[in-house]
Write a protein that holds these residues in place. Structure first.
Motif, short mmCIF file in Angstrom:
data_model
loop_
_atom_site.label_atom_id
_atom_site.label_comp_id
_atom_site.label_asym_id
_atom_site.label_seq_id
_atom_site.Cartn_x
_atom_site.Cartn_y
_atom_site.Cartn_z
N ILE A 27 20.84 63.98 12.73
CA ILE A 27 19.97 63.14 13.58
C ILE A 27 19.00 62.34 12.70
CG2 ILE A 27 18.07 63.20 15.27
CD1 ILE A 27 19.57 65.53 16.66
N ILE A 28 18.34 63.01 11.77
CA ILE A 28 17.32 62.29 10.99
C ILE A 28 18.00 61.28 10.03
CG2 ILE A 28 16.98 64.07 9.17
CD1 ILE A 28 14.13 62.05 10.72
N ASN A 29 19.22 61.63 9.57
CA ASN A 29 19.96 60.67 8.73
C ASN A 29 20.35 59.43 9.52
OD1 ASN A 29 20.28 61.14 6.00
ND2 ASN A 29 21.68 62.86 6.39
N SER A 41 10.79 62.88 2.16
CA SER A 41 9.92 63.69 3.00
C SER A 41 10.42 63.70 4.45
CB SER A 41 8.50 63.15 2.88
OG SER A 41 7.76 63.36 4.03
N LEU A 42 10.84 62.54 4.96
CA LEU A 42 11.32 62.49 6.35
C LEU A 42 12.57 63.34 6.52
CD1 LEU A 42 10.83 58.69 7.16
CD2 LEU A 42 9.56 60.60 8.14
N ILE A 43 13.48 63.22 5.56
CA ILE A 43 14.74 63.96 5.70
C ILE A 43 14.49 65.47 5.58
CG2 ILE A 43 17.03 64.37 4.65
CD1 ILE A 43 16.97 61.62 5.84
N VAL A 85 1.54 74.57 16.54
CA VAL A 85 2.63 74.59 15.55
C VAL A 85 2.77 73.25 14.82
CG1 VAL A 85 4.34 74.06 17.33
CG2 VAL A 85 5.06 75.27 15.32
N PHE A 86 2.39 72.15 15.48
CA PHE A 86 2.50 70.83 14.83
C PHE A 86 1.16 70.39 14.24
CE2 PHE A 86 5.79 70.70 18.20
CZ PHE A 86 6.90 70.50 17.39
N ASN A 87 0.18 71.27 14.34
CA ASN A 87 -1.17 70.95 13.92
C ASN A 87 -1.74 69.79 14.75
OD1 ASN A 87 -3.44 71.50 12.49
ND2 ASN A 87 -2.88 70.31 10.71
N ARG A 88 -3.00 69.43 14.53
CA ARG A 88 -3.61 68.32 15.28
C ARG A 88 -4.41 67.46 14.32
NH1 ARG A 88 -5.11 72.10 19.66
NH2 ARG A 88 -3.16 72.39 20.79
N ARG A 126 -3.61 64.17 10.49
CA ARG A 126 -2.44 64.49 9.67
C ARG A 126 -1.48 65.44 10.36
NH1 ARG A 126 -3.24 64.33 3.67
NH2 ARG A 126 -4.75 62.70 3.33
N SER A 127 -1.52 65.45 11.68
CA SER A 127 -0.60 66.34 12.39
C SER A 127 0.83 65.85 12.17
CB SER A 127 -0.93 66.34 13.87
OG SER A 127 -0.77 65.03 14.35
N CYS A 128 1.80 66.63 12.65
CA CYS A 128 3.20 66.29 12.42
C CYS A 128 3.56 64.94 13.04
CB CYS A 128 4.08 67.38 13.01
SG CYS A 128 5.82 67.00 12.86
N VAL A 129 4.02 64.02 12.21
CA VAL A 129 4.39 62.70 12.75
C VAL A 129 5.67 62.81 13.59
CG1 VAL A 129 5.85 61.86 10.85
CG2 VAL A 129 4.46 60.26 12.12
N GLY A 130 6.50 63.81 13.28
CA GLY A 130 7.80 63.93 13.95
C GLY A 130 7.78 64.83 15.18
C1 HEM Z 1 9.58 72.15 15.07
C2 HEM Z 1 9.65 71.32 14.07
C3 HEM Z 1 8.46 70.88 13.24
C4 HEM Z 1 7.32 71.53 12.95
C5 HEM Z 1 6.89 72.91 13.40
C6 HEM Z 1 6.53 70.65 12.12
C7 HEM Z 1 5.26 70.95 11.66
C8 HEM Z 1 4.49 70.09 10.91
C9 HEM Z 1 3.12 70.34 10.52
C10 HEM Z 1 2.32 71.59 10.87
C11 HEM Z 1 2.70 69.27 9.79
C12 HEM Z 1 1.32 69.07 9.19
C13 HEM Z 1 1.33 69.43 7.73
C14 HEM Z 1 -0.03 69.31 7.10
O1 HEM Z 1 -0.98 68.98 7.76
O2 HEM Z 1 -0.14 69.56 5.92
C15 HEM Z 1 3.81 68.34 9.72
C16 HEM Z 1 3.76 67.15 9.05
C17 HEM Z 1 4.83 66.28 9.00
N1 HEM Z 1 6.03 66.38 9.66
FE1 HEM Z 1 6.57 67.88 10.86
N2 HEM Z 1 7.23 69.50 11.91
C18 HEM Z 1 8.41 69.58 12.59
C19 HEM Z 1 9.39 68.62 12.69
C20 HEM Z 1 9.34 67.40 12.07
C21 HEM Z 1 10.33 66.36 12.24
C22 HEM Z 1 11.56 66.39 13.15
C23 HEM Z 1 9.96 65.34 11.42
C24 HEM Z 1 10.73 64.06 11.30
C25 HEM Z 1 10.28 62.95 10.98
C26 HEM Z 1 8.73 65.74 10.74
C27 HEM Z 1 8.04 65.00 9.80
C28 HEM Z 1 6.80 65.30 9.32
C29 HEM Z 1 6.06 64.46 8.39
C30 HEM Z 1 6.57 63.17 7.75
C31 HEM Z 1 4.82 65.06 8.19
C32 HEM Z 1 3.68 64.55 7.35
C33 HEM Z 1 2.74 63.80 8.25
C34 HEM Z 1 1.54 63.24 7.54
O3 HEM Z 1 1.02 63.86 6.61
O4 HEM Z 1 1.11 62.17 7.90
N3 HEM Z 1 8.39 66.98 11.19
N4 HEM Z 1 4.88 68.87 10.42
#
Ligand code: HEM
Length: 499
Positions: free
Chosen positions: A177-179, A296-298, A431-434, A437-441
């Motif tokens: 999917i991400i590819n 990073s994205l992949i 889980v995705f933080n807030r 800088r929370s998870c962009v994905g």
């Molecule tokens: C259940 C799945 C996922 C979880 C639990 C998750 C969790 C997280 C968390 C906690 C962070 C914050 C990290 C930090 O603050 O240091 C993060 C950042 C990020 N995630 Fe996810 N992630 C998930 C899926 C994805 C997907 C599908 C993508 C696809 C694009 C993605 C791309 C990123 C990127 C690029 C960052 C960095 C964002 C930034 O610093 O601006 N993640 N993720």
């Protein structure tokens, strides 16, 4: 005589440093183990010597010293679910990532690995539009492709009785999917006989050095500054990783040079093509920068979602009652298995939603604390003043395992998310933080979990009797991402059609 003088001076320096850290340091008022206040050895013992164990020591330390504790001379940790939004929000001014955390996977120029607030805003604002709710909805038809290919393989396996490894087959789908999204590629990994096992294992070995990077960021800074050919000799284990990065650079450059025009035929936006044509400043569009963002994205975009899907799938399959309730809801919502439902329909299903929430809570793929520094903001938690610019961290696992919020926290119980009571828990799912800088994905990840779980459990069930939960499912080692026991073979299951 000179040696004696040098030794005395050295001793004087060390004793002065220890006294400073204990009594005069800006964090000297924050409770914690005395050894951790004066030296990093305390944390290194658990993380480096015992192998990713410091995170699991944190609950004991909080029980003993309170909600705000000093975990090494220059860092504090907070365990207070109600304080989470005061740390991770949009209003604390500049949010910096401490260098060790930013460079946990190496000194890359991706949004994820950016230390400073202002540069992070530039990089992040270029990524945001691809991952809005609307953009993810537009991607849904593309996402169904590898999911349906997986269903074909499961159908086949249900007839042959083949033993399959859940660790790899969901990862193949999320990688495809991400590819597709980044490079307009057709799904291929999901059709590889072993579901691309080697690349998942490579990422695991790469993660195993992440704690070393956090504690000694200069090591990877130094090694990545060396030419690839030297690294190949010094550390043969990094060869696959170096090859993967070079392949990514080739792919991004082929799009830039017009040799790869797959994006023209794609029915969706192609992230790398659009990034290359975005208004980012020229420095931000250089070869290595775009390669690092793609890397990073992949990597962030495949392993984490697959981790949640496979753990959630295990818990559903291991619990007949949950399995049955989910099936009853899915069979009504998806009467025809050959025609995929839309995402909005799936998101409205109450029991599936509860399963997804519980899967996200209990899987917790990011095991490590998330750390920040706020140069413009002094915080106060339960009467303890946290000076501006303090390196402070919070760990999602501790919130998700909080017994007051989530009674019997180790039990997979979707019902806790249902009704008005359940809705109140939403704010504690971090889980995705807030914040900035929370998870962009996040929207993409949630969509993947909904769609894969719905499609798979609408038709299939798994025999998970060979799986040992403590060994193969529960996280017992923290290498930024959580890892299962060293002797885990993965999640070995057989598939059957659900009846
Ligand atoms: C259940 C799945 C996922 C979880 C639990 C998750 C969790 C997280 C968390 C906690 C962070 C914050 C990290 C930090 O603050 O240091 C993060 C950042 C990020 N995630 Fe996810 N992630 C998930 C899926 C994805 C997907 C599908 C993508 C696809 C694009 C993605 C791309 C990123 C990127 C690029 C960052 C960095 C964002 C930034 O610093 O601006 N993640 N993720």
């Amino acid at each position: 005589m000179e040696i004696a003088l040098l030794l005395s001076l050295g001793l004087f320096f060390v004793i002065s440093l220890l006294i400073y850290r204990l009594y005069f340091h800006p964090l000297s008022h924050i409770p914690g183990p005395p050894l951790a206040k004066i030296t990093y050895l305390y944390e290194w013992y658990y993380d480096l010597y015992k192998g990713g164990q410091f995170t699991f020591k944190l609950p004991d330390l909080h029980r003993k010293y309170g909600p705000v504790i000093r975990i090494n001379p220059n860092e504090i940790h907070i365990d207070d679910p109600y304080f989470f939004d005061q740390v991770f929000n949009q209003t604390n001014g500049r949010a910096e990532k401490p260098i060790g955390t930013a460079e946990a996977f190496g000194p890359y120029s991706s949004s994820l690995a950016t230390q400073h607030h202002d540069l992070h805003r530039v990089r992040r604002s270029a990524l945001n539009p691809f991952f809005s709710k609307k953009s993810v909805n537009d991607l849904v038809p593309v996402m169904w492709k590898p999911i349906y290919m997986l269903l074909d393989r499961l159908r086949n396996a249900s007839q042959t009785g083949e033993v399959m490894n859940m660790k790899y087959f969901y990862a193949a789908v999320t990688l495809d999917i991400i590819n597709s999204y980044c490079f307009a590629r057709e799904p291929v990994v999901v059709n590889v006989p072993d579901f691309g096992r080697e690349s998942v294992d490579n990422i695991d070995s790469f993660l195993r050095v992440s704690l070393l990077n956090i504690h000694f960021p200069w090591v990877l800074r130094f090694t990545t500054s060396l030419p690839d050919r030297v690294n190949r000799i010094l550390s043969p284990k990094t060869v696959n990783l170096l090859n993967a990065r070079r392949a990514l650079a080739n792919q991004t450059e082929a799009i830039r040079n017009g040799k790869d025009t797959s994006y023209e035929k794609a029915s969706h936006k192609t992230v790398i093509h659009e990034l290359l044509n975005s208004k980012l400043p020229p420095r931000e569009l250089e070869r290595d920068r775009i390669r690092d963002e793609a890397f990073s994205l992949i990597s962030a975009g495949s392993g984490t979602s697959a981790f949640v899907v496979r753990n959630t799938a295990y818990h559903i399959a291991a619990n007949k009652e949950i399995r049955k309730k989910l099936y009853e809801e899915l069979v009504e919502a998806i009467p025809d298995t050959t025609s995929p439902p839309d995402l909005i329909t799936l998101e409205k299903l109450p029991y599936l939603t509860a399963v997804v929430q519980e899967g996200l809570r209990l899987s917790d793929p990011i095991a490590h604390r998330i750390s920040r520094q706020f140069p413009d903001k002094t915080l106060e938690c339960q009467g303890i003043v946290i000076p501006a610019n303090t390196n402070l961290g919070m760990t999602a696992v501790l919130t998700h395992q909080n017994e007051e919020l989530f009674p019997e926290p180790k039990t997979f119980r979707p019902e806790r998310w249902l009704g008005a009571e359940g809705k109140r828990l939403d704010k504690f799912l971090v889980v995705f933080n807030r914040g900035t800088r929370s998870c962009v994905g996040m929207n993409l990840a949630r969509a993947e979990v909904y769609m894969i779980i719905a499609a798979v459990f609408r038709e299939f069930d798994f025999d998970v009797s060979a799986v040992k939960r403590e060994r193969d499912i529960d996280v017992s080692r923290d290498y930024i991402l959580g890892m299962q026991a060293l002797d885990s073979p993965g999640i070995l299951v057989t598939v059957k059609e659900y009846s």
